[in-house]
Design an enzyme around this catalytic site. Structure first.
Site, PDB file in Angstrom:
ATOM      1  N   ALA A  89       0.821  -0.999  -0.130  1.00  0.00           N
ATOM      2  CA  ALA A  89      -0.199  -0.022  -0.215  1.00  0.00           C
ATOM      3  C   ALA A  89       0.886   1.230  -0.095  1.00  0.00           C
ATOM      4  CB  ALA A  89      -0.975  -0.114   1.213  1.00  0.00           C
ATOM      5  N   GLY A 128       0.583  -5.540   0.918  1.00  0.00           N
ATOM      6  CA  GLY A 128      -0.531  -5.790  -0.013  1.00  0.00           C
ATOM      7  C   GLY A 128      -0.295  -6.409  -1.020  1.00  0.00           C
ATOM      8  N   GLU A 131      -0.146  -9.836  -0.485  1.00  0.00           N
ATOM      9  CA  GLU A 131      -1.546 -10.565  -0.272  1.00  0.00           C
ATOM     10  C   GLU A 131      -2.011 -10.614  -1.631  1.00  0.00           C
ATOM     11  OE1 GLU A 131      -2.160  -7.288   2.777  1.00  0.00           O
ATOM     12  OE2 GLU A 131      -3.185  -8.838   3.849  1.00  0.00           O
ATOM     13  N   GLU A 151       3.729  -5.207   7.479  1.00  0.00           N
ATOM     14  CA  GLU A 151       2.760  -4.176   7.804  1.00  0.00           C
ATOM     15  C   GLU A 151       3.018  -4.109   9.415  1.00  0.00           C
ATOM     16  OE1 GLU A 151       1.955  -6.491   5.872  1.00  0.00           O
ATOM     17  OE2 GLU A 151       0.661  -5.777   4.435  1.00  0.00           O
TER      18      GLU A 151
END
Ligand code: TC6
Length: 746
Positions: A89, A128, A131, A151
């Protein structure tokens, strides 16, 4: 041909769809290559990274939808551009109003697709980004790629299904390790763990496309990670208990690692949909937390310190560093040995000089074993002949840079610098590892003062990340740039600071230590002070830390400064130069209590060199007697007072340092404290902490303590701190403007 909805406007997300036809087939058998262009970043970084911004996410959603809805498309490859899959992100978006499609349904739709989706990973697949890859049915990576779920280092957890898919894919223990540490793994390790299906040395996208074509039409039932169950484990409860203890021990008071353990536990014990709910709930507790703000601030702060500047106008982007291939270290005590190891680990050829034969012999044994241990830890190899040892300074005649690390004694250092100035090449950079002495004075001992800078390492020098690069009045921009770059090469976070007593870090520490002594005089115990600081998040309180580093070190400095005079009695025993002074540390040293090394200090240890601190009745009696002797009536001191007195005075000195231009910005001070002094990272550093607490409150508390202790001048709020409050307490990223305005008025 497949239509390419291309929009390549600069600064905007654009998406590129490319149809790949199967060779020599009449049927329009298509492969969709979704290629998300990165947002260009401001600085001269290469390669350019891809981060999920709202527009990037929208682009992926749209193109996946399009690909899945197009009958001609049989399989899909997702890749990044410019050799980077996805760095996760865009952290800068977190503080703002979030817009654009959320990640969870986007990844869910990819996983639910009835066409194979292959992630072609190059560069990084982080946060992300990983992910997203975990939502794909296959993951193919280049051998040089790095993967991870970092994260937790930003005060968050992988809330786009990462905590639920990763344990289902690689098992709970391995997932716990990756998610709670946030560490990046190599493609080789990721393959071994089972995160990747294939690793290639070749063009990853080509390999992925070929692979995607080969699996077209195959069943995807066994490829959707959310449908997996975690591999069963015999004693889940003790595994999670252990994991919880570990994360709590590693970062006291940090909430994100705890939430990560809880989320992985949900993966191990709940069906996927419920696990996702738990992941969401836990993320909600973290997302707007002060700790997440602090860690995200610190992420950018540690990068900001690389963009250094000095009051004379030298800057990171205009100052050219000199090449350093061969370096020398003078003095092979603890610091010198650590510096020698750090230089050799950075690939430099090193001349290690020690004029005392016994010390040299010991160093010749110690340095290779330190190197060996480092190589085992880091999985690297060291050229055994990269270090040559010598008993004479003449051996440094041809080096590019020297780091002096002799005993902290000005007369001795002066002599070394005079010698170096004669022996070395005229353009050799001369650096001192002093922790507080005057760099300008040492420079004045040489023929080329512009080539002298301080390189203040922290013990153990081959392990600790912090390096203070101290520029003197005459240090040239090239000298500063060279030391900064060398620090980076050694894996350090180099922070440029000006020359003053103690530079930035130790100057602030002095105020903190003084307050801790005063608190003992007023009724506190080392246990109480340490507990408050450790609960705040420091790995060790001030007294346990002093015992570890040796009480005699500070004592020697105080003696050299004419402060440690225990012959004084009555009121004059507790006053120096008109200010309050506590001789407690000096008195302890006179009793031979130097800390762990003597088995006695502020605590007692089972033997000299022992590590486990135990409360010492002798010390408590000693404090009682001391207070009685000086007519001090002990009072009840709470943890809040300990924190405010110790931390606010340190912060106040930080503002003074900013005001004087010793540090260019609050980020520099915060990096120094987190990397060099154990300040808990999830509290962002002292200056960020002041911003969080509120500058007005810091001023108010300092004023109150100053009224109570008027003979402690450092409790008086600094001019900059007051000015910031007068300017409406702007957020930390705007402080530089206030500092700049002030400087321009001068
Ligand atoms: C529900 C939500 C779930 C998802 C959560 C996430 O994904 S959380 C995210 C999980 N992802 C991470 O935590 C990954 C964090 N990033 C990294 O680990 C490294 O940057 C790297 C390995 C990608 C590249 O290392 P390197 O040493 O080669 O390069 P470098 O480090 O010097 O960076 C270059 C420039 O990019 C900037 N910037 C970097 N990342 C971000 C970002 N995410 N955003 C914005 N900016 C970012 C950086 O500030 C710098 O800018 P500057 O100072 O020049 O203006």
């Amino acid at each position: 041909m497949y239509n390419l909805p291309t929009n390549t406007k600069k600064w905007q997300f654009d998406i590129f769809l490319k149809k790949i036809f199967k060779k020599k087939t009449d049927a329009p058998f298509a492969q969709l290559l979704i290629n998300v262009h990165p947002l260009p970043l401001f600085h001269v970084k290469s390669p350019i990274f891809l981060f999920y911004s709202a527009s990037v996410r929208q682009g992926i959603v749209d193109s996946v939808k399009r690909a899945l809805g197009d009958q001609k498309v049989k399989s899909v490859v997702i890749c990044g551009q410019n050799g980077v899959f996805c760095g996760g992100a865009d952290i800068r978006e977190f503080g703002r109003q979030m817009s654009g499609p959320p990640l969870v349904p986007m990844i869910h739709d990819i996983e639910a697709a009835n066409k194979p989706v292959v992630a072609a990973i190059e560069g990084s697949a982080l946060g992300g980004g990983l992910e997203l890859a975990l939502g794909c049915h296959y993951r193919i990576s280049h051998s040089k790629a790095k993967l991870g779920l970092p994260e937790v280092t930003l005060g968050l957890l992988p809330a786009a299904g990462g905590t639920q898919r990763l344990p289902r894919l690689i098992g709970v223990p391995a997932a716990l390790n990756l998610i709670t540490t946030g560490r990046h793994v190599t493609a080789a390790e990721a393959l071994q763990l089972g995160i990747l299906d294939h690793v290639t040395e070749h063009n990853t996208v080509d390999v992925a496309v070929k692979f995607a074509l080969s699996v077209t039409g195959e069943s995807l039932d066994g490829r959707r990670i959310s449908s997996f169950s975690c591999a069963p484990l015999s004693d889940l409860d003790s595994l999670f208990e252990e994991a919880m203890l570990k994360v709590r021990g590693a970062a006291r008071g940090a909430i994100a690692p705890v939430a990560c353990v809880q989320a992985v536990r949900a993966a191990a014990t709940l069906p996927y949909a419920q696990g996702m709910e738990r992941e969401k709930e836990l993320m909600a507790t973290l997302f707007h937390s002060g700790q997440a703000r602090a860690l995200q601030y610190f992420f950018f702060a540690q990068r900001a310190v690389g963009r250094w500047s000095t009051p004379s106008g030298a800057r990171w982007d205009t100052s050219q560093p000199r090449p350093v291939r061969k370096a020398a270290v003078i003095g092979l005590g603890t610091m010198g040995r650590g510096i020698t190891v750090a230089l050799a680990q950075a690939g430099l050829s090193v001349v290690a000089v020690e004029t005392h034969a016994k010390q040299l012999m010991e160093a010749k044994k110690a340095v290779p074993s330190m190197l060996k241990r480092g190589a085992v830890r880091g999985g690297t190899t060291i050229e055994p002949d990269s270090i040559t040892y010598s008993e004479t300074v003449q051996a440094v005649a041809d080096v590019d840079l020297v780091i002096e690390a002799v005993f902290e004694d000005m007369a001795l250092k002066e002599k070394v610098f005079q010698q170096l100035s004669i022996v070395c090449k005229p353009d050799t950079l001369l650096c001192t590892n002093t922790s507080s002495l005057d760099v300008d004075h040492l420079a004045s001992q040489t023929r080329h003062p512009e080539l002298v800078v301080g390189m203040h390492f922290f013990a153990p020098a081959h392990v600790m990340k912090l390096l203070e690069v101290v520029y003197g009045r005459r240090s040239s921009p090239a000298a500063v740039a060279t030391a900064m770059q060398l620090g980076k090469k050694m894996g350090k976070v180099s922070v440029a600071v000006g020359n003053c007593r103690g530079f930035a870090g130790n100057r602030m520490l002095k105020r903190y230590l003084e307050q801790a002594f005063f608190l003992l005089e007023e009724g506190a115990t080392p246990e109480l002070v340490d507990r408050a600081l450790e609960e705040f998040g420091f790995p060790m309180g001030v007294f346990r830390m002093s015992d570890l580093s040796g009480l005699d070190v500070g004592w020697r400095v105080r003696k050299a400064d004419g402060l440690a005079d225990t012959s004084l009695t009555g009121t004059s025993a507790r006053v120096r130069q008109g200010c309050r002074y506590s001789p407690l540390g000096d008195l302890l040293c006179e009793h031979g209590r130097f800390g762990q090394k003597t088995g006695r200090g502020w605590y007692q240890y089972d033997k000299p060199g022992g590590r486990v601190a135990k409360s010492d009745p002798w010390l408590h009696n000693f404090l009682d007697e001391y207070r009685a002797r000086h007519g001090l009536v002990p009072r009840c001191i709470d943890q809040q007072e300990v924190l405010e007195r110790c931390l606010f005075v340190l912060i106040n000195e930080g503002f003074q340092i900013l005001e004087e231009g010793i540090a260019a910005g609050p980020e520099d001070i915060d990096a120094i404290y987190v990397f060099g002094y154990g300040w808990p990272r999830h509290r962002g550093g002292p200056m960020f902490y002041a911003d969080m607490v509120g500058l007005e409150r810091v001023v108010e508390r300092l004023e109150r303590y100053h009224q109570a202790h008027p003979n402690v001048p450092y409790l008086q709020p600094s001019g900059l701190l007051r000015r910031l409050v007068a300017n409406g307490s702007p957020p930390i990223h705007k402080w530089r403007n206030v500092i700049k305005n002030r400087n321009s008025q001068l």
